[in-house]
Design a protein around this motif. Structure first.
Motif, PDB file in Angstrom:
ATOM      1  N   GLN A  59     -11.553   5.743   3.307  1.00 19.97           N
ATOM      2  CA  GLN A  59     -11.627   7.196   3.495  1.00 19.97           C
ATOM      3  C   GLN A  59     -10.324   7.777   4.037  1.00 19.97           C
ATOM      4  OE1 GLN A  59     -15.359   7.765   5.766  1.00 19.97           O
ATOM      5  NE2 GLN A  59     -16.049   8.982   4.023  1.00 19.97           N
ATOM      6  N   ASN A  60      -9.597   6.977   4.822  1.00 17.75           N
ATOM      7  CA  ASN A  60      -8.315   7.455   5.354  1.00 17.75           C
ATOM      8  C   ASN A  60      -7.175   7.300   4.347  1.00 17.75           C
ATOM      9  OD1 ASN A  60      -7.908   4.714   5.320  1.00 17.75           O
ATOM     10  ND2 ASN A  60      -7.786   4.484   7.551  1.00 17.75           N
ATOM     11  N   ASN A  61      -7.550   6.980   3.108  1.00 16.74           N
ATOM     12  CA  ASN A  61      -6.628   6.814   1.976  1.00 16.74           C
ATOM     13  C   ASN A  61      -5.782   5.541   2.054  1.00 16.74           C
ATOM     14  OD1 ASN A  61      -6.327   8.066  -0.513  1.00 16.74           O
ATOM     15  ND2 ASN A  61      -4.290   8.820   0.004  1.00 16.74           N
ATOM     16  N   LYS A  62      -6.049   4.703   3.049  1.00 16.57           N
ATOM     17  CA  LYS A  62      -5.410   3.396   3.067  1.00 16.57           C
ATOM     18  C   LYS A  62      -6.068   2.522   1.996  1.00 16.57           C
ATOM     19  CE  LYS A  62      -3.877   3.252   7.868  1.00 16.57           C
ATOM     20  NZ  LYS A  62      -3.960   2.550   9.177  1.00 16.57           N
ATOM     21  N   THR A  63      -5.346   1.516   1.544  1.00 14.84           N
ATOM     22  CA  THR A  63      -5.877   0.676   0.474  1.00 14.84           C
ATOM     23  C   THR A  63      -5.762  -0.810   0.816  1.00 14.84           C
ATOM     24  OG1 THR A  63      -3.751   0.665  -0.698  1.00 14.84           O
ATOM     25  CG2 THR A  63      -5.360   2.360  -1.327  1.00 14.84           C
ATOM     26  N   LEU A  64      -6.686  -1.568   0.271  1.00 12.36           N
ATOM     27  CA  LEU A  64      -6.676  -3.025   0.312  1.00 12.36           C
ATOM     28  C   LEU A  64      -6.942  -3.512  -1.118  1.00 12.36           C
ATOM     29  CD1 LEU A  64      -8.954  -3.466   3.472  1.00 12.36           C
ATOM     30  CD2 LEU A  64      -6.465  -3.789   3.398  1.00 12.36           C
ATOM     31  N   VAL A  65      -6.915  -4.809  -1.313  1.00 12.47           N
ATOM     32  CA  VAL A  65      -7.213  -5.370  -2.630  1.00 12.47           C
ATOM     33  C   VAL A  65      -8.310  -6.421  -2.480  1.00 12.47           C
ATOM     34  CG1 VAL A  65      -6.330  -6.816  -4.514  1.00 12.47           C
ATOM     35  CG2 VAL A  65      -4.953  -4.911  -3.644  1.00 12.47           C
TER      36      VAL A  65
END
Length: 348
Positions: A59-65
């Protein structure tokens, strides 16, 4: 509708059902590991193997894979081991945040969206490849005996057989005559001798632009789970004679020489003669190009991924170029032109 079509249809439905179940299981696991945070899973282009990747957008626009390596053919443990080794060597690799080895699920840090393949062009290739070369040399300098499986003679032969078994026999349905059979056996010995005589270092084994993530400072390295200890020129071939884009020979010569000089400066035991080193590189290229032709045919017929065979002309061009340099490869060149004629006839 005949039995064959029905069989293919039900096989397709079963595959889709299994993938949907895997996706739901992965999503549930990710939700659990992220403490029930809201997130979206976005598919990332899959590779030629059996792994699937998803970008986790928080939601905070951070990303993981998220990686799903569900097939019996996949095992996450080599990935975890090599990731640690590369990080220790100073390379930029995905950090493993959570893992479920039993189910083949991993959550990784996100190295970004753009690979070298996405952004490389005539204007930036020199700068990008120099960064990749420095990363490769770091990896090679970290070599420790017995730390990884060996690129053994058995494995080298197994790879060369992919060309015969899958490209010639399965794809072309080619009956190899006695003369060609002898030529291919003699070629195997030339290529295996070349591989074994080189300095043996850590090898990524698929160090191509598609597996290098673009970054202003240090490129990111991915898809390294098949790493071994093997010939010093192997990863260079992957880098400069790529499956998806080609460069002129003058540029490749300049990049090989830059690597050779940089490697010597770091005491990597490359051949002291650049001419000899270039020949080692080119013969290693013949090995990899024949192997890739076999792999692309196998992916088509075994795994039903037909798009890879569209890139086979690139590898024939690589092989023809190399064969023109060395008299011992002239019989191979004649054979390649014959099988290209056969393939063209199949398309008519």
């Amino acid at each position: 509708m005949n039995d064959n079509i029905l069989c293919k249809f039900f096989s397709f439905i079963l595959t889709i059902s299994i993938l949907l179940e895997r996706s739901n299981n992965l999503k549930s696991w990710v939700k659990l590991k992220l403490n029930k945070q809201n997130f979206e899973l976005e598919p990332i282009a899959s590779d030629a193997g059996f792994r699937r990747y998803f970008r986790i957008r928080l939601q905070n626009n951070k990303t993981l894979v998220a990686m799903d390596a569900s097939s019996p053919r996949e095992d996450c443990r080599p990935f975890l081991k090599v990731a640690d080794m590369m990080a220790e060597a100073g390379l930029r690799v995905p950090e493993v945040i959570f893992s479920d080895l039993k189910n083949g699920f991993l959550i990784l840090t996100d190295l970004g969206k753009n690979t070298y393949l996405d952004i490389i062009n005539e204007n930036n290739a020199d700068a990008l490849f120099k960064k990749a070369i420095f990363a490769l040399i770091k990896w090679q300098c970290a070599t420790e005996n017995n730390a990884l499986p060996l690129y053994s003679e058995h494995l080298l032969r197994k790879e060369l057989n992919l060309f015969k078994d899958w490209y010639l026999n399965k794809h072309l349905n080619l009956k190899i005559d006695q003369k060609s059979s002898v030529m291919l056996r003699e070629l195997d010995e030339i290529l295996i001798k070349n591989a074994k005589q080189q300095a043996q270092v850590f090898v990524h084994r698929d160090f191509m632009p598609r597996n290098i993530m673009a970054d202003d400072n240090c490129p990111g390295i991915i898809d390294f789970q098949d790493a071994v200890i093997g010939p010093v020129t192997y990863d260079l071939v992957s880098l400069f004679r790529d499956a998806f884009l080609s460069w002129n020979e003058k540029k490749i010569d300049n990049w090989i020489q830059f690597y050779w000089e940089s490697a010597k400066a770091k005491n990597i035991p490359v051949d002291g003669s650049f001419s000899n080193f270039k020949k080692q590189f080119n013969l290693m290229g013949v090995h990899r190009h024949l192997k890739i032709l076999g792999i692309f045919a196998r992916i088509c017929y075994r795994d039903k991924k037909t798009k890879y065979l569209e890139d086979t002309p690139r590898f024939f061009n690589y092989l023809n170029t190399i064969c023109d340099y060395y008299s011992e490869l002239l019989p191979l060149n004649e054979f390649l032109y014959k099988i290209k004629d056969r393939e063209n006839a199949m398309k008519r």
